[in-house]
Write an enzyme that holds these catalytic residues in place. Structure first.
Site: not given
Length: 412
Positions: A142, A145, A147
């Site tokens: 994503y 995101c 991370f």
């Protein structure tokens, strides 16, 4: 967006060795599927290598295959050809000449086969030490995101070419091949595709691979085993061992880190990013209804949403994340004004960097620098990012990181 090839884990490399066609005794080999030699095959004829082409044919002996080779059977056909003359009708001198010809030809054939075999063996050994350019990477992510952004920042800094597949957050059909249902997922192909999960494991494993040319990627990944644990809520979770370690030998470690304390500090701050900094993002970008709506407006623009999904994500998602942000604030014991926790974290990081120079890694960013930058960059364009730049000392470091990533990538 490329189609995923997760099940192509076999190395499809067929080589045909020792195939000799002579005027007196020509041979034809027809292969389909695995590897074998039928009862009519002349002694000494051999096939090296294997492939996996599913066919329902006759079963073969496992002892005739490489230890790790998959097989399904084969068809072999050996056909002899008349030479156009009879050995018995030839004179003694003629037979002697032809015998010498066959002996010399056989010796040359054996030598050629051995040379080919050794050359192939060397090529296989060299293939295990794939240079940076031979590492094919596909990142399932994503875009917003934190991370995933960590991994993307690492890949960009090291200028590792990679495909990006933006995963639909609702259906997640792009990662239906995987039992691991989170992102990021990195498919790394250094000869055979391997799936890597967890952002810190991905970074540690790929960094180790770039430095240690003695180890295959398969071996390196095995150093980061996943184990099932029970978290504080009593739920089963997966933890990855050694996730912040680079699996280098003593000499490689000395070349990368001037002192052991340097390595320990890098690991300490990488862990801090995962355990603390990343948990400040959602409460800050969804701090108020207006900020939550602005955040989801950006998420819908850059994410993989359908038209209807986008509308629901923007309004329903923003409302849900505003509520979730409040819960996260309580879970992580944040202050009522979550901006203060963000400011403290940014200044704490800057204080650590100042002890080493321009970056925590000194003159060049290390893995901790890249991790912090990767997490913070997801807030770019949002109110929380502008507030952080204006109310902390992090701006010079952040701008330096942006330049360093761009300049380093263009020097590769």
């Amino acid at each position: 967006m490329a189609a995923y090839r997760a099940h192509e884990f076999g190395c499809l490399t067929w080589r045909l060795l020792g195939q000799q066609r002579g005027a007196a005794a020509g041979l034809r080999v027809t292969l389909s599927g695995g590897l074998a030699r039928d009862s009519m095959s002349p002694p000494g004829a051999a096939v090296r290598g294997y492939s996996w082409h599913p066919k329902s044919v006759t079963a073969i002996s496992r002892t005739m295959l490489p230890l790790a080779a998959p097989y399904t059977g084969l068809i072999t056909c050996w056909r002899g050809y008349r030479a156009g003359w009879r050995w018995q009708e030839a004179g003694k001198d003629t037979r002697w000449v032809w015998g010498l010809v066959f002996a010399v030809g056989g010796a040359l054939g054996v030598a050629q086969t051995l040379r080919y075999s050794l050359g192939e063996q060397r090529a296989e050994e060299e293939q295990q030490q794939v240079p940076d350019g031979g590492l094919q990477l596909t990142l399932y992510q994503y875009k917003t995101c934190p991370f995933c952004s960590k991994v993307r920042t690492f890949l960009e800094y090291h200028q590792l070419p990679h495909e990006i597949v933006e995963v639909n957050p609702v259906m997640r059909k792009e990662i239906k091949f995987s039992s691991y249902r989170k992102v990021p997922i990195l498919i790394a192909d250094a000869g055979c595709p391997i799936q890597l999960n967890d952002s810190s494991v991905i970074i540690s494993a790929i960094k180790t691979f770039l430095i240690s040319k003695r180890k295959s990627l398969e071996e390196i990944v095995s150093y980061y085993p996943a184990i099932k644990v029970t978290n504080e809520k009593g739920k089963e979770a997966v933890e990855y061992q050694n996730r912040y370690w680079l699996m280098l030998d003593e000499q490689e470690t000395k070349e990368l880190y001037a002192h052991k304390e340097t390595q320990k500090e890098e690991m300490k701050w990488r862990r801090w990013v995962d355990d603390w900094l990343v948990h400040l993002i959602s409460p800050n970008v969804y701090r108020t209804p207006g900020e939550a709506l602005a955040s989801f407006d950006y998420i819908v623009q850059v994410g993989n949403f359908g038209p209807v999904e986008g509308i629901f994500a923007k309004y329903i998602g923003a409302t849900a994340m505003f509520v979730i942000g409040k819960r996260l604030k309580s879970r992580h014991n944040l202050e009522d004004d979550v901006r203060q926790d963000l400011y403290k974290a940014a200044n704490l990081w800057v204080a650590a960097v100042e002890k080493h120079g321009k970056f925590l890694g000194g003159s060049q960013p290390n893995l901790a620098d890249l991790a912090v930058y990767g997490v913070l960059r997801v807030m770019e364009g949002l109110q929380s990012f502008d507030d952080m730049m204006s109310n902390t000392k992090i701006k010079p470091w952040y701008q330096g990181m942006t330049r360093a990533i761009y300049e380093h990538a263009n020097r590769q």
